[in-house]
Design a protein around this motif. Sequence first.
Motif, short mmCIF file in Angstrom:
data_model
loop_
_atom_site.label_atom_id
_atom_site.label_comp_id
_atom_site.label_asym_id
_atom_site.label_seq_id
_atom_site.Cartn_x
_atom_site.Cartn_y
_atom_site.Cartn_z
N GLY A 296 -82.57 -27.19 -16.62
CA GLY A 296 -82.64 -25.75 -16.49
C GLY A 296 -81.32 -25.12 -16.12
N ILE A 297 -80.46 -25.87 -15.46
CA ILE A 297 -79.18 -25.31 -15.04
C ILE A 297 -78.33 -24.90 -16.25
CG2 ILE A 297 -77.81 -27.45 -14.95
CD1 ILE A 297 -76.79 -26.47 -12.21
N ASP A 298 -78.55 -25.55 -17.38
CA ASP A 298 -77.81 -25.18 -18.58
C ASP A 298 -78.36 -23.91 -19.21
OD1 ASP A 298 -75.56 -26.85 -19.13
OD2 ASP A 298 -76.96 -28.50 -19.24
N LYS A 299 -79.67 -23.70 -19.10
CA LYS A 299 -80.21 -22.42 -19.57
C LYS A 299 -79.58 -21.27 -18.79
CE LYS A 299 -84.66 -23.46 -21.66
NZ LYS A 299 -86.04 -22.98 -21.81
N ARG A 300 -79.46 -21.47 -17.48
CA ARG A 300 -78.86 -20.43 -16.66
C ARG A 300 -77.39 -20.23 -17.04
NH1 ARG A 300 -80.01 -20.96 -10.49
NH2 ARG A 300 -81.93 -19.94 -11.20
N ALA A 301 -76.68 -21.33 -17.27
CA ALA A 301 -75.26 -21.23 -17.61
C ALA A 301 -75.04 -20.47 -18.91
CB ALA A 301 -74.64 -22.62 -17.70
N HIS A 302 -75.98 -20.57 -19.84
CA HIS A 302 -75.85 -19.89 -21.14
C HIS A 302 -76.69 -18.61 -21.20
CE1 HIS A 302 -74.29 -23.92 -22.09
NE2 HIS A 302 -73.57 -23.28 -22.98
N HIS A 303 -77.09 -18.12 -20.00
CA HIS A 303 -77.78 -16.83 -19.88
C HIS A 303 -79.06 -16.78 -20.70
CE1 HIS A 303 -74.08 -15.59 -17.93
NE2 HIS A 303 -73.40 -15.96 -19.00
N ILE A 304 -79.76 -17.91 -20.75
CA ILE A 304 -81.06 -17.96 -21.43
C ILE A 304 -82.14 -17.74 -20.38
CG2 ILE A 304 -82.63 -19.37 -22.79
CD1 ILE A 304 -80.18 -20.92 -23.79
N GLN A 305 -82.90 -16.68 -20.52
CA GLN A 305 -83.91 -16.33 -19.53
C GLN A 305 -85.27 -16.93 -19.93
OE1 GLN A 305 -83.07 -14.80 -16.69
NE2 GLN A 305 -80.98 -14.87 -17.49
N CYS A 306 -85.98 -17.43 -18.95
CA CYS A 306 -87.35 -17.90 -19.19
C CYS A 306 -88.10 -17.87 -17.87
CB CYS A 306 -87.36 -19.29 -19.80
SG CYS A 306 -86.72 -20.59 -18.72
N ASP A 307 -89.41 -17.78 -17.94
CA ASP A 307 -90.23 -17.74 -16.73
C ASP A 307 -90.12 -19.05 -15.96
OD1 ASP A 307 -91.09 -15.24 -17.46
OD2 ASP A 307 -92.93 -15.95 -18.43
N GLY A 308 -90.07 -18.93 -14.65
CA GLY A 308 -90.10 -20.11 -13.80
C GLY A 308 -88.81 -20.91 -13.77
N LEU A 309 -87.68 -20.31 -14.17
CA LEU A 309 -86.43 -21.08 -14.24
C LEU A 309 -85.98 -21.56 -12.87
CD1 LEU A 309 -84.21 -22.20 -16.02
CD2 LEU A 309 -83.00 -20.01 -15.82
N ASP A 310 -86.10 -20.71 -11.85
CA ASP A 310 -85.69 -21.12 -10.51
C ASP A 310 -86.52 -22.30 -10.01
OD1 ASP A 310 -83.77 -19.17 -10.45
OD2 ASP A 310 -84.97 -17.74 -9.29
N ALA A 311 -87.83 -22.23 -10.24
CA ALA A 311 -88.71 -23.33 -9.81
C ALA A 311 -88.38 -24.61 -10.57
CB ALA A 311 -90.17 -22.94 -10.03
N ARG A 312 -88.05 -24.47 -11.85
CA ARG A 312 -87.70 -25.65 -12.64
C ARG A 312 -86.42 -26.29 -12.11
NH1 ARG A 312 -86.33 -25.97 -19.17
NH2 ARG A 312 -85.27 -27.98 -19.06
N ILE A 313 -85.43 -25.49 -11.80
CA ILE A 313 -84.16 -26.03 -11.29
C ILE A 313 -84.38 -26.71 -9.94
CG2 ILE A 313 -81.89 -25.37 -10.42
CD1 ILE A 313 -81.80 -23.29 -12.69
N ASP A 314 -85.21 -26.12 -9.09
CA ASP A 314 -85.52 -26.76 -7.80
C ASP A 314 -86.21 -28.11 -8.01
OD1 ASP A 314 -84.44 -24.67 -6.39
OD2 ASP A 314 -86.35 -23.66 -6.01
N ALA A 315 -87.14 -28.17 -8.97
CA ALA A 315 -87.84 -29.43 -9.26
C ALA A 315 -86.86 -30.47 -9.79
CB ALA A 315 -88.95 -29.19 -10.26
N GLU A 316 -85.93 -30.05 -10.62
CA GLU A 316 -84.93 -30.99 -11.14
C GLU A 316 -84.02 -31.49 -10.03
OE1 GLU A 316 -84.82 -29.01 -15.63
OE2 GLU A 316 -83.33 -28.43 -14.14
#
Length: 672
Positions: free
Chosen positions: A148-168
Amino acid sequence: MYILHLALGGCLKAPPVPFGVTADTGGHIAYVLDAALHQARRSDVSHVEIVTRRFDDPRFDPVHAQQREHVAPGLAITRIATGQPLYLEKEALASDLPAFTQAFCDYLAALDPRPDVIHAHFADAAAVAIAAQRRFGIPFVYTPHALGIDKRAHHIQCDGLDARIDAERRAIKAAAAIIVSTREEATRQVGGYRVPVGDRVHCLPPGVTTQPRNPGVVTLADRLGDWFNEPDRPLVFAVARPVVKKNLAALVRAFSADAELHRNANLLILAGQHDLAGPEEQGILAELRHLAMDTRLHGRIALPSAHDGTDVAALYERAADRGVFVNPALHEPFGLTLIEAAAAGVPVVATCNGGPAEIVSTIGHGVLIDPRDPAAIASAIKGIIGDPVRHAVLSKAGKHGVAAYNWDRYAQDSVALYRSIAQPRLLVCDIDNTLTGCPVGARAFADWRSGSPLPFVVATGRDFATARAILSDWGLPQPDAYITDVGTRMMLADTSGNWRECRVFARTLDQDWDAESVERVLSSLALTPQPATTAGPHKISFFGTAEDAARIDAALVRAELPARVIFSHGRLIDVIAPHGGKAEAVAAYAGRYGWSLAHCVAAGDSGNDSDMLAACGHAIMVGNASEELAHLPSRPGLHRSATHHAGGVLEGLARLGLATVQTEAQIEPVAA
């Protein structure tokens, strides 16, 4: 060796797999199947099991409702059912994860033998594996596939991204080892989570996934005339899920904007199974169809609504004749399609972001582009299809260089890694009746410690001052750290040798802990408190029986107050913060050095040692262990010593090759 792969998302079944049937039925499914198939063929592997979700959804193959599916000799798929019978997309899996975790642990509890290792794919599977390790001590390996950290780096928005990054981040912390496919994934992607990983990250490139090809079947490659005015022109080919990060619209724009390109080539994009597309995918497909309506692309572009593995193999074969494969993703963690193209002799134009940079550098079968530059994409394609000599060179390079990606080598290296992950890095011992109780054994342990480089921590129900005094009275060595108060406090030495409490661990224990409410609920139970000096900010203690402990637990459950209730030594009850306990504290200490619980050896004798004895990769129950530990299941990493007290610890260490076998004169014999 018994290997269990755990993968929850997508439609996982025995080949052939209908890739693209859902957003999550993509490259990781091929990875899991091929890894398991090649591991199962090894003589040092007894069997391999793939565990996934069980669902009965009329949209999909009924095989997904079967509990067990044979795949190949030594390999089967097991499906675990929960109360949710329908297929769930990745974003919806979180709500079903607690039920799946419980069902999976129930499944493991009934197995004999249990797996030697769990290989978890994606962070949701890792969360399940963490729970299984805490209960059964089975170490787990983690493969992220996409972060998920790469989605954030490339400004790709999706639901639950913060929770996904915490889980990773939790998965990276807890895994005994992390298997990635490229060095870039190991350094930049995993490194981006800023978690100490030590030497736990291993780059094991996968092999090429061979697509089936049946010459007698009519494929999309045989029907190019359905879409193209001149089907014999060079084919620009792409296959990817229709999601934002795959950037397929940029390829269409690049193709349509370059007159020379769309005069001299045809473009075909396989973008999943259109009739089963989810909301995000439908949006991307609508955009692709709109772009394809450009009059300049009439008879030049194809967007087939469905395909299978035979179609993909045939289109690679067709593209090898003067064509090119394009991966324009904003970021690609690895890029299995690029090695598939190489095996078929298809030159590639690929994103410079992520795994493709390493793949193309290794194989030498194409060029890299900035995926946000349509002109650069078009230019790179023309530079290959417009130059027959260069095309031939790149095609030959692909067929030769793809040997670097080999599933047999992956199987060999991954199985070797599985065997090595539990190598002890840390010894954690209880004090009372584990290290104490026999002066001879205590002296022998002190002698062993003086010559051993293995880091040593004590984990005790005692407070810090009392723990230090007992070690001194018994002539036992000072540890590298103290875990005290039943795993609710961690004491570390600073550079000057002064002891200080670990505030990071204390803040972890604050989460979900409401001490005042817990005390208020328990005040009505007529319990006998322990002296006030035994209490702490994350611990409330009583005297009582096992029945009293059960009453406490039931009252807290009724009040919906998270806490852990620990009964030990036949009379001590500790109510602690839900994220406390010896296992959690050991995991936190080990994580400071990039280790996981799989790398730890725990030794103990009573109920408050139960969690760390169950969770650590190696565990030693000394010969005088109480009946409170009788429930611990037998497993390869658990040693029940015949010798009592510290001698029993040394007996267990000798079994691990970390100490010499003691003589009867050196250790306390078994009590009569």
